[in-house]
Design a protein around this motif. Structure first.
Motif, mmCIF file in Angstrom:
data_model
loop_
_atom_site.group_PDB
_atom_site.id
_atom_site.type_symbol
_atom_site.label_atom_id
_atom_site.label_comp_id
_atom_site.label_asym_id
_atom_site.label_seq_id
_atom_site.Cartn_x
_atom_site.Cartn_y
_atom_site.Cartn_z
ATOM 1 N N PRO A 1 0.834 -1.210 0.000
ATOM 2 C CA PRO A 1 0.000 0.000 0.000
ATOM 3 C C PRO A 1 0.861 1.251 0.000
ATOM 4 O O PRO A 1 1.998 1.221 0.472
ATOM 5 N N ARG A 2 0.336 2.348 -0.535
ATOM 6 C CA ARG A 2 1.086 3.598 -0.590
ATOM 7 C C ARG A 2 0.436 4.618 0.337
ATOM 8 O O ARG A 2 -0.760 4.897 0.213
ATOM 9 N N PRO A 3 1.187 5.206 1.272
ATOM 10 C CA PRO A 3 0.614 6.248 2.132
ATOM 11 C C PRO A 3 0.205 7.443 1.293
ATOM 12 O O PRO A 3 0.728 7.656 0.187
ATOM 13 N N ILE A 4 -0.729 8.222 1.803
ATOM 14 C CA ILE A 4 -1.254 9.362 1.055
ATOM 15 C C ILE A 4 -0.957 10.646 1.810
ATOM 16 O O ILE A 4 -1.339 10.806 2.971
ATOM 17 N N ALA A 5 -0.270 11.558 1.141
ATOM 18 C CA ALA A 5 -0.037 12.890 1.688
ATOM 19 C C ALA A 5 -1.117 13.827 1.176
ATOM 20 O O ALA A 5 -1.399 13.861 -0.024
ATOM 21 N N ASN B 1 -4.292 25.952 -1.946
ATOM 22 C CA ASN B 1 -4.457 24.752 -2.776
ATOM 23 C C ASN B 1 -4.304 23.528 -1.891
ATOM 24 O O ASN B 1 -3.432 23.491 -1.022
ATOM 25 N N VAL B 2 -5.152 22.538 -2.097
ATOM 26 C CA VAL B 2 -5.080 21.285 -1.333
ATOM 27 C C VAL B 2 -5.153 20.123 -2.311
ATOM 28 O O VAL B 2 -6.024 20.109 -3.199
ATOM 29 N N GLY B 3 -4.263 19.151 -2.164
ATOM 30 C CA GLY B 3 -4.302 18.003 -3.062
ATOM 31 C C GLY B 3 -3.698 16.761 -2.435
ATOM 32 O O GLY B 3 -2.784 16.855 -1.614
ATOM 33 N N PRO B 4 -4.208 15.562 -2.802
ATOM 34 C CA PRO B 4 -3.680 14.295 -2.283
ATOM 35 C C PRO B 4 -2.646 13.693 -3.231
ATOM 36 O O PRO B 4 -2.800 13.758 -4.455
ATOM 37 N N PHE B 5 -1.621 13.076 -2.646
ATOM 38 C CA PHE B 5 -0.546 12.473 -3.440
ATOM 39 C C PHE B 5 -0.109 11.159 -2.797
ATOM 40 O O PHE B 5 0.271 11.128 -1.625
ATOM 41 N N SER B 6 -0.170 10.078 -3.583
ATOM 42 C CA SER B 6 0.212 8.775 -3.039
ATOM 43 C C SER B 6 1.611 8.350 -3.467
ATOM 44 O O SER B 6 2.058 7.268 -3.095
ATOM 45 N N TYR B 7 2.304 9.161 -4.241
ATOM 46 C CA TYR B 7 3.725 8.909 -4.503
ATOM 47 C C TYR B 7 4.486 9.682 -3.416
ATOM 48 O O TYR B 7 5.069 10.729 -3.661
ATOM 49 N N PHE B 8 4.469 9.127 -2.207
ATOM 50 C CA PHE B 8 4.844 9.870 -0.998
ATOM 51 C C PHE B 8 5.514 8.935 -0.002
ATOM 52 O O PHE B 8 5.071 7.805 0.182
ATOM 53 N N ASN B 9 6.596 9.420 0.632
ATOM 54 C CA ASN B 9 7.231 8.599 1.662
ATOM 55 C C ASN B 9 8.251 9.413 2.457
ATOM 56 O O ASN B 9 8.443 10.601 2.211
ATOM 57 N N ILE B 10 8.898 8.722 3.418
ATOM 58 C CA ILE B 10 9.999 9.300 4.205
ATOM 59 C C ILE B 10 11.294 9.108 3.421
ATOM 60 O O ILE B 10 11.501 8.064 2.796
ATOM 61 N N SER C 1 9.382 12.875 0.840
ATOM 62 C CA SER C 1 9.405 12.999 -0.617
ATOM 63 C C SER C 1 7.987 12.922 -1.156
ATOM 64 O O SER C 1 7.184 12.109 -0.687
ATOM 65 N N ILE C 2 7.682 13.781 -2.110
ATOM 66 C CA ILE C 2 6.400 13.756 -2.804
ATOM 67 C C ILE C 2 6.674 13.952 -4.287
ATOM 68 O O ILE C 2 7.378 14.902 -4.676
ATOM 69 N N ALA C 3 6.149 13.049 -5.104
ATOM 70 C CA ALA C 3 6.277 13.177 -6.550
ATOM 71 C C ALA C 3 4.952 13.674 -7.110
ATOM 72 O O ALA C 3 3.912 13.058 -6.897
ATOM 73 N N VAL C 4 5.004 14.804 -7.809
ATOM 74 C CA VAL C 4 3.805 15.425 -8.375
ATOM 75 C C VAL C 4 3.880 15.299 -9.896
ATOM 76 O O VAL C 4 4.778 15.889 -10.529
#
Length: 203
Positions: A24-28, A40-49, A58-61
């Motif tokens: 599973p991928r955590p969601i930021a 602006n508010v948005g969810p990103f699941s390409y996210f981790n420590i 890290s967040i990949a947009v």
């Protein structure tokens, strides 16, 4: 076991493999602010420590038609963001913020989120999240495809202030079950934390 070269897979198939396998991928849930003060508010699941020395996330947009999305653009301009954890109680409004809005519009107008002032950065936090991490841009890089087209902004965000709800905090630790974090799977699917077990590391 089946095997595939990249040449055998189109872009959509590569994506489906990755989001179906890396789970599973955590969601930021990230709040930022434009230079004009629009939140602006948005969810990103390409996210981790990345590391805890210093604490960096890290967040990949993914880009849209080669251009940075509002979240990445705001972070590039202001160097600030607030990162929240999506949980089973706020996942519905978090999903609402994924709607495609223009840069002059705020996701606060299409979701049930309410805001609270941050301590160290301009973007506000969201009251409906049990965890808020105020961050500053540490570094970034642009990801390019094989044709040299910019596809993704990889953001490294340094945490400068933590907010943790007292219901999930116990003597320096976070109660994972009470946090109730949810994660992304493939397609439209999410997962809650299920059975937990312990495996001792080798001495």
């Amino acid at each position: 076991m089946l095997d595939f070269t990249l040449q055998q897979l189109n872009e959509k198939e590569q994506k489906k493999f990755l989001i179906g396998l890396v789970i599973p991928r955590p969601i930021a849930l990230v709040s930022t602010m434009s230079g004009e003060g629009i939140v602006n508010v948005g969810p990103f699941s390409y996210f981790n420590i990345v590391t805890y020395r210093p604490p960096i996330l890290s967040i990949a947009v993914q880009r849209a038609a080669g251009e940075p999305k509002d979240t990445a653009g705001n972070i590039f301009n202001t160097k600030e963001a607030v990162v929240h954890v999506v949980d089973q109680y706020n996942v519905e409004p978090a999903n609402e913020t994924a709607d495609q809005l223009g840069p002059e519009e705020s996701e606060l107008d299409v979701s049930a989120f309410t805001t609270t002032a941050s301590k160290t950065v301009r973007p506000p936090g969201l009251n409906e999240a049990k965890v808020r991490m105020e961050t500053e841009l540490y570094d970034s890089m642009v990801i390019y495809d094989d044709d040299s087209h910019a596809t993704t902004d990889l953001l490294l965000l340094k945490v400068v202030h933590f907010h943790i709800h007292d219901d999930i905090y116990h003597h320096g630790y976070v109660d994972s079950l009470k946090l109730g974090a949810v994660s992304r799977l493939a397609g439209y699917d999410y997962a809650e934390i299920g059975r937990m077990f312990t495996v001792q590391r080798p001495e």
